[in-house]
Scaffold this active site. Sequence first.
Site, PDB file in Angstrom:
ATOM      1  N   CYS A 115     -45.772   8.051   4.785  1.00 51.43           N
ATOM      2  CA  CYS A 115     -44.476   8.101   4.099  1.00 51.43           C
ATOM      3  C   CYS A 115     -44.598   7.677   2.641  1.00 51.43           C
ATOM      4  O   CYS A 115     -44.050   8.316   1.752  1.00 51.43           O
ATOM      5  CB  CYS A 115     -43.476   7.151   4.764  1.00 51.43           C
ATOM      6  SG  CYS A 115     -43.337   7.337   6.533  1.00 51.43           S
ATOM      7  N   ASP A 116     -45.268   6.567   2.401  1.00 45.25           N
ATOM      8  CA  ASP A 116     -45.169   5.892   1.105  1.00 45.25           C
ATOM      9  C   ASP A 116     -46.457   5.868   0.292  1.00 45.25           C
ATOM     10  O   ASP A 116     -46.428   5.458  -0.873  1.00 45.25           O
ATOM     11  CB  ASP A 116     -44.684   4.444   1.321  1.00 45.25           C
ATOM     12  CG  ASP A 116     -43.302   4.415   1.949  1.00 45.25           C
ATOM     13  OD1 ASP A 116     -42.510   5.336   1.657  1.00 45.25           O
ATOM     14  OD2 ASP A 116     -43.018   3.500   2.733  1.00 45.25           O
ATOM     15  N   CYS A 131     -45.828   2.513   6.674  1.00 43.92           N
ATOM     16  CA  CYS A 131     -46.149   3.922   6.881  1.00 43.92           C
ATOM     17  C   CYS A 131     -46.873   4.496   5.664  1.00 43.92           C
ATOM     18  O   CYS A 131     -46.252   4.738   4.629  1.00 43.92           O
ATOM     19  CB  CYS A 131     -44.848   4.687   7.156  1.00 43.92           C
ATOM     20  SG  CYS A 131     -45.074   6.456   7.348  1.00 43.92           S
TER      21      CYS A 131
HETATM   22  C1  LIG Z   1     -38.681   2.220   5.336  1.00 47.23           C
HETATM   23  C2  LIG Z   1     -39.086   3.497   6.063  1.00 47.23           C
HETATM   24  C3  LIG Z   1     -39.547   4.559   5.314  1.00 47.23           C
HETATM   25  C4  LIG Z   1     -39.906   5.757   5.944  1.00 47.23           C
HETATM   26  N1  LIG Z   1     -40.292   6.795   5.173  1.00 47.23           N
HETATM   27  C5  LIG Z   1     -40.503   8.005   5.743  1.00 47.23           C
HETATM   28  C6  LIG Z   1     -40.820   9.123   4.936  1.00 47.23           C
HETATM   29  O1  LIG Z   1     -40.937   9.025   3.712  1.00 47.23           O
HETATM   30  N2  LIG Z   1     -40.992  10.316   5.563  1.00 47.23           N
HETATM   31  C7  LIG Z   1     -40.861  10.466   6.921  1.00 47.23           C
HETATM   32  O2  LIG Z   1     -40.980  11.598   7.421  1.00 47.23           O
HETATM   33  N3  LIG Z   1     -40.611   9.401   7.715  1.00 47.23           N
HETATM   34  C8  LIG Z   1     -40.422   8.164   7.157  1.00 47.23           C
HETATM   35  N4  LIG Z   1     -40.164   7.083   7.951  1.00 47.23           N
HETATM   36  C9  LIG Z   1     -40.276   7.225   9.412  1.00 47.23           C
HETATM   37  C10 LIG Z   1     -39.022   7.879  10.018  1.00 47.23           C
HETATM   38  O3  LIG Z   1     -37.899   7.133   9.633  1.00 47.23           O
HETATM   39  C11 LIG Z   1     -39.147   7.919  11.547  1.00 47.23           C
HETATM   40  O4  LIG Z   1     -40.319   8.622  11.931  1.00 47.23           O
HETATM   41  C12 LIG Z   1     -37.936   8.628  12.173  1.00 47.23           C
HETATM   42  O5  LIG Z   1     -36.731   8.016  11.767  1.00 47.23           O
HETATM   43  C13 LIG Z   1     -38.023   8.604  13.696  1.00 47.23           C
HETATM   44  O6  LIG Z   1     -36.873   9.187  14.216  1.00 47.23           O
HETATM   45  P1  LIG Z   1     -36.362   8.877  15.703  1.00 47.23           P
HETATM   46  O7  LIG Z   1     -35.118   9.657  15.848  1.00 47.23           O
HETATM   47  O8  LIG Z   1     -37.470   9.072  16.651  1.00 47.23           O
HETATM   48  O9  LIG Z   1     -36.068   7.309  15.741  1.00 47.23           O
HETATM   49  P2  LIG Z   1     -35.183   6.347  14.820  1.00 47.23           P
HETATM   50  O10 LIG Z   1     -34.993   6.896  13.473  1.00 47.23           O
HETATM   51  O11 LIG Z   1     -35.808   5.001  14.953  1.00 47.23           O
HETATM   52  O12 LIG Z   1     -33.764   6.346  15.527  1.00 47.23           O
HETATM   53  C14 LIG Z   1     -33.546   5.697  16.737  1.00 47.23           C
HETATM   54  C15 LIG Z   1     -32.075   5.397  16.873  1.00 47.23           C
HETATM   55  O13 LIG Z   1     -31.822   4.924  18.192  1.00 47.23           O
HETATM   56  C16 LIG Z   1     -30.861   3.902  18.133  1.00 47.23           C
HETATM   57  N5  LIG Z   1     -31.022   3.073  19.337  1.00 47.23           N
HETATM   58  C17 LIG Z   1     -32.117   2.346  19.687  1.00 47.23           C
HETATM   59  N6  LIG Z   1     -31.917   1.750  20.877  1.00 47.23           N
HETATM   60  C18 LIG Z   1     -30.668   2.101  21.282  1.00 47.23           C
HETATM   61  C19 LIG Z   1     -29.888   1.796  22.434  1.00 47.23           C
HETATM   62  N7  LIG Z   1     -30.358   1.007  23.404  1.00 47.23           N
HETATM   63  N8  LIG Z   1     -28.644   2.314  22.528  1.00 47.23           N
HETATM   64  C20 LIG Z   1     -28.135   3.115  21.539  1.00 47.23           C
HETATM   65  N9  LIG Z   1     -28.836   3.425  20.429  1.00 47.23           N
HETATM   66  C21 LIG Z   1     -30.091   2.946  20.302  1.00 47.23           C
HETATM   67  C22 LIG Z   1     -31.173   3.152  16.834  1.00 47.23           C
HETATM   68  O14 LIG Z   1     -30.020   2.461  16.356  1.00 47.23           O
HETATM   69  C23 LIG Z   1     -31.598   4.295  15.912  1.00 47.23           C
HETATM   70  O15 LIG Z   1     -30.531   4.797  15.145  1.00 47.23           O
HETATM   71  C24 LIG Z   1     -39.822   5.870   7.363  1.00 47.23           C
HETATM   72  C25 LIG Z   1     -39.376   4.772   8.119  1.00 47.23           C
HETATM   73  C26 LIG Z   1     -39.012   3.598   7.476  1.00 47.23           C
HETATM   74  C27 LIG Z   1     -38.521   2.430   8.310  1.00 47.23           C
END
Ligand SMILES: Cc1cc2nc3c(=O)[nH]c(=O)nc-3n(C[C@H](O)[C@H](O)[C@H](O)COP(=O)(O)OP(=O)(O)OC[C@H]3O[C@@H](n4cnc5c(N)ncnc54)[C@H](O)[C@@H]3O)c2cc1C
Length: 312
Positions: free
Chosen positions: A136-137, A133
């Site tokens: 992000c980084d 990303c």
């Molecule tokens: C290393 C890293 C660094 C990042 N740095 C930044 C940053 O600096 N700034 C920023 O804004 N964003 C950053 N991001 C991106 C950010 O983390 C994501 O955009 C954000 O977390 C998305 O949120 P979400 O709720 O859509 O999904 P997710 O955070 O992916 O959450 C999805 C959840 O669903 C759960 N899940 C999936 N399938 C199932 C299922 N079948 N049953 C039950 N549970 C399930 C998973 O366990 C997970 O907890 C970074 C990501 C990473 C990996």
Amino acid sequence: MLDLAIIGGGPAGLTAGLYATRGGLENVTMFEKGMPGGQITQSSEIENYPGVTGEISGMDLMMPWPQQCQKFGLKHAMVEVDRVTHNGKFFTVHLADGTTEDAISVITCTGSTPKKAGFAGEDEFFGKGVSTCATCDGFFYKGKEVAVIGGGDTAIEEAFYLSKICKKVYLVHRRDTFRAAPNTVARLKNTANIELILNATPKEVLGDAMGVTGLRVTTQQGEITLNVPGVFTFVGNNVNNTVLKQENGAFLCEMTPWGEVVVDITMATSLKGLYAAGDMRISASKQVVCAAGDGATAALQAIAYVDSYKNH
Ligand SMILES: Cc1cc2nc3c(=O)[nH]c(=O)nc-3n(C[C@H](O)[C@H](O)[C@H](O)COP(=O)(O)OP(=O)(O)OC[C@H]3O[C@@H](n4cnc5c(N)ncnc54)[C@H](O)[C@@H]3O)c2cc1C
């Protein structure tokens, strides 16, 4: 019967839970297969969540979110969801433990997972110099040299983004041609601080306890080492959409050819009462603040939907 089932406990799911419970829905369960918090908990530092200043890890950022939701009555079921079905009237959430839960409305927030490029050290240094990303980084490498791996549209866009922050960007691509539009490719070739390393395969990321120090790459001219502290991989994305897949292989709602959920600006899918939020939805910005905003929007819609369902 649940008023609302939320699937996924990342920033989108937790914010949906907060808004839904605080907004009056009484029977709301968030199904999260692991600890709540989502993929940001893998990040050692997040600098772009508004209002949060100073050094903070993704884990520390997310720590208070579940507590805040539970205060308003959100229930957390630590169980994986296999599938969501709809019988024309209400939804059924099929859980991996063999049980089911019926719900009037569902918000899916299961995120997406970047594909691995497959070089040595990729997992070991993920979040410590290897990133998927640029938004992000990228800023952590301001004025420094970085490598970008990939040759698709996303890799090129992210290389442009990084070229505005970093001193130099090496774009490592396994072919010598790009599928992007000709004017995009021309712009790429004309960007002074982007150097194309073509017909090249990344072999190993090098580093020590402090983080990444370089990337070993095989080219047609032999092996080279790029002395970079940051390596960004953009080789595709798997949307975690299996919960929407039906037994006949079709999806419960409209999807893009790349597996993202099609939603309108209210996070409503093509099936009434079903919403999708965060990284799994079409055109997601893949940022914590955006996922949280999506979750809030979806919850406000779900409250109105449940209300009309009960008063119909
Ligand atoms: C290393 C890293 C660094 C990042 N740095 C930044 C940053 O600096 N700034 C920023 O804004 N964003 C950053 N991001 C991106 C950010 O983390 C994501 O955009 C954000 O977390 C998305 O949120 P979400 O709720 O859509 O999904 P997710 O955070 O992916 O959450 C999805 C959840 O669903 C759960 N899940 C999936 N399938 C199932 C299922 N079948 N049953 C039950 N549970 C399930 C998973 O366990 C997970 O907890 C970074 C990501 C990473 C990996």
